[in-house]
Design an enzyme around this catalytic site. Structure first.
Site, PDB file in Angstrom:
ATOM      1  CG  ASP A 139      -2.135   1.026   1.137  1.00 48.55           C
ATOM      2  OD1 ASP A 139      -2.654   1.513   1.874  1.00 48.55           O
ATOM      3  OD2 ASP A 139      -2.428   1.372  -0.227  1.00 48.55           O
ATOM      4  CE  LYS A 141      -2.863   4.952   0.608  1.00 47.83           C
ATOM      5  NZ  LYS A 141      -4.300   4.564   0.571  1.00 47.83           N
ATOM      6  CG  ASN A 144      -0.060   4.541   3.688  1.00 51.53           C
ATOM      7  OD1 ASN A 144      -0.565   5.267   4.489  1.00 51.53           O
ATOM      8  ND2 ASN A 144      -0.454   3.678   2.956  1.00 51.53           N
ATOM      9  CG  ASP A 161      -1.694   2.213   7.226  1.00 51.45           C
ATOM     10  OD1 ASP A 161      -2.589   3.270   6.807  1.00 51.45           O
ATOM     11  OD2 ASP A 161      -1.823   0.957   7.400  1.00 51.45           O
ATOM     12  CB  THR A 180      -5.021   3.709  -3.196  1.00 45.91           C
ATOM     13  OG1 THR A 180      -4.877   3.327  -1.816  1.00 45.91           O
ATOM     14  CG2 THR A 180      -5.439   4.868  -3.724  1.00 45.91           C
TER      15      THR A 180
HETATM   16  C1  LIG Z   1       1.353  14.143  13.384  1.00 46.56           C
HETATM   17  C2  LIG Z   1       0.568  13.090  12.794  1.00 46.56           C
HETATM   18  C3  LIG Z   1      -0.373  13.415  11.909  1.00 46.56           C
HETATM   19  C4  LIG Z   1      -1.385  12.285  11.211  1.00 46.56           C
HETATM   20  C5  LIG Z   1      -0.961  11.012  11.762  1.00 46.56           C
HETATM   21  C6  LIG Z   1       0.218  10.710  12.137  1.00 46.56           C
HETATM   22  C7  LIG Z   1       0.963  11.788  13.031  1.00 46.56           C
HETATM   23  C8  LIG Z   1       0.535   9.205  12.071  1.00 46.56           C
HETATM   24  C9  LIG Z   1       1.472   8.552  12.730  1.00 46.56           C
HETATM   25  C10 LIG Z   1       1.579   7.038  12.443  1.00 46.56           C
HETATM   26  C11 LIG Z   1       0.385   6.477  11.449  1.00 46.56           C
HETATM   27  C12 LIG Z   1       0.539   5.197  11.163  1.00 46.56           C
HETATM   28  C13 LIG Z   1      -0.474   7.473  11.013  1.00 46.56           C
HETATM   29  C14 LIG Z   1      -0.555   8.713  11.491  1.00 46.56           C
HETATM   30  N1  LIG Z   1      -1.454   9.791  10.973  1.00 46.56           N
HETATM   31  C15 LIG Z   1      -2.666   9.602  10.279  1.00 46.56           C
HETATM   32  C16 LIG Z   1      -2.399  10.132   8.814  1.00 46.56           C
HETATM   33  C17 LIG Z   1      -1.429   9.202   8.072  1.00 46.56           C
HETATM   34  N2  LIG Z   1      -1.741   9.207   6.417  1.00 46.56           N
HETATM   35  C18 LIG Z   1       2.653   6.480  13.047  1.00 46.56           C
HETATM   36  O1  LIG Z   1       2.936   5.167  12.962  1.00 46.56           O
HETATM   37  N3  LIG Z   1       3.173   7.254  13.859  1.00 46.56           N
HETATM   38  C19 LIG Z   1       2.542   8.610  13.469  1.00 46.56           C
HETATM   39  O2  LIG Z   1       3.112   9.645  13.899  1.00 46.56           O
END
Ligand SMILES: Cc1ccc2c(c1)c1c3c(c(C)cc1n2CCCN)C(=O)NC3=O
Length: 278
Positions: A139, A141, A144, A161, A180
């Site tokens: 995945d 992209k 991610n 992710d 996607t």
């Molecule tokens: C500051 C911030 C904002 C959105 C975040 C993250 C951190 C974030 C994080 C992670 C994941 C899997 C999703 C995350 N998201 C969701 C969006 C990711 N495409 C992660 O593994 N560490 C993060 O800080």
């Protein structure tokens, strides 16, 4: 059997603001009570029963945890802890503050080849590492790929992710219809065997986007996009690629090949003259 903590995550972590959400559930900033250290908590609702439409299969999340526990690389998000209750699992992850590469590109419209290469080399090192451990992400992209910190000269990237990732066991054929549309390879749409080359196609798409701000196979609808992918129907529109080097286009062409066997591997990409000039 993967070991999880069964106590309440709020016994050990203070839950702070929501950072984002996805098909899986929510990501919240968390502070470890004993140390004050900040993490990201990925809260995943798990299905109560197989047939239910709510939540994710428990074994799907256990697979993601098992895979993350096999990976330790500067370009890959770190997993620190896992909590499990009857209806929810919480992954305590490295906090990544710089936002998505997607947003970074959107602000700049397109990157210089030098800037794109700095990001791509980090992505390729992380992908080469996971492929060497027989793990494919499936995945990849811009959403991610996140930046550890944003306002620094050369941001460090983190691949996040691993919800669709798979451990590729010798001899077993893995097929799936997830992903996607803009980034998935023809073999996903044709329901053929998937493997590391499937990730390499996605890297070809990401490279095209980094250099132009455009998505090579994007159609008016998902159906049109999928038709373009299966036909391998893309071009280097002069309005967006007239300044792009032939070497960069050749790099992309060596990845957006319909036959997975013909695509460069991550290791071959890292020694490609565009990435690693002699
Ligand atoms: C500051 C911030 C904002 C959105 C975040 C993250 C951190 C974030 C994080 C992670 C994941 C899997 C999703 C995350 N998201 C969701 C969006 C990711 N495409 C992660 O593994 N560490 C993060 O800080």
């Amino acid at each position: 059997m993967t070991a999880f903590k069964h106590q309440n995550v709020e016994d050990l972590y203070e839950l702070l603001e929501k950072l984002g959400s996805g098909h899986f559930g929510e990501v919240k900033k968390c502070r470890e009570k004993n140390t004050g250290t900040l993490y990201a908590g990925k809260f995943i609702k798990t299905r109560k029963c197989k047939g239910s439409r709510m939540g994710l299969d428990r074994e799907q999340v256990e697979r993601e945890v098992s895979i993350l526990r096999q990976l330790e690389h500067p370009s890959i998000m770190r997993l620190y802890d896992v909590f499990a209750s009857k209806a929810e699992m919480v992954l305590i992850l490295e906090l990544i503050r710089g936002g998505e590469l997607f947003d970074f590109i959107a602000e700049k419209e397109a990157l210089s080849e030098e800037d794109a290469i700095v990001f791509l080399e980090q992505i390729l090192k992380g992908v080469a590492y996971m492929h060497s451990r027989h793990i494919a992400h499936f995945d990849l992209k811009p959403e991610n790929i996140m930046l550890l910190e944003r306002d620094v000269p050369h941001p460090k990237i983190k691949i996040i992710d691993f919800g669709l990732a798979q451990k590729l066991e010798d001899g077993t054929v893995f097929k799936s219809l997830c992903g996607t549309p803009q980034y998935i390879a023809p073999e996903v749409i044709n329901y053929e065997q998937l493997g590391p080359p499937t990730d390499m196609w996605s890297i070809g798409v990401i490279t095209y986007i980094l250099l132009s701000g455009l998505s090579p196979f994007q159609g008016e609808t998902d159906a049109e996009t999928l038709t373009n992918v299966v036909a391998g129907n893309y071009e280097f529109d002069d309005r967006y690629f007239k300044e792009t080097s032939d070497m960069a286009k050749e790099f992309i062409q060596q990845l957006l090949l319909k036959d997975p066997r013909d695509r460069m591997t991550a290791v071959e990409c890292l020694i490609h003259p565009w990435i690693k000039p002699l």
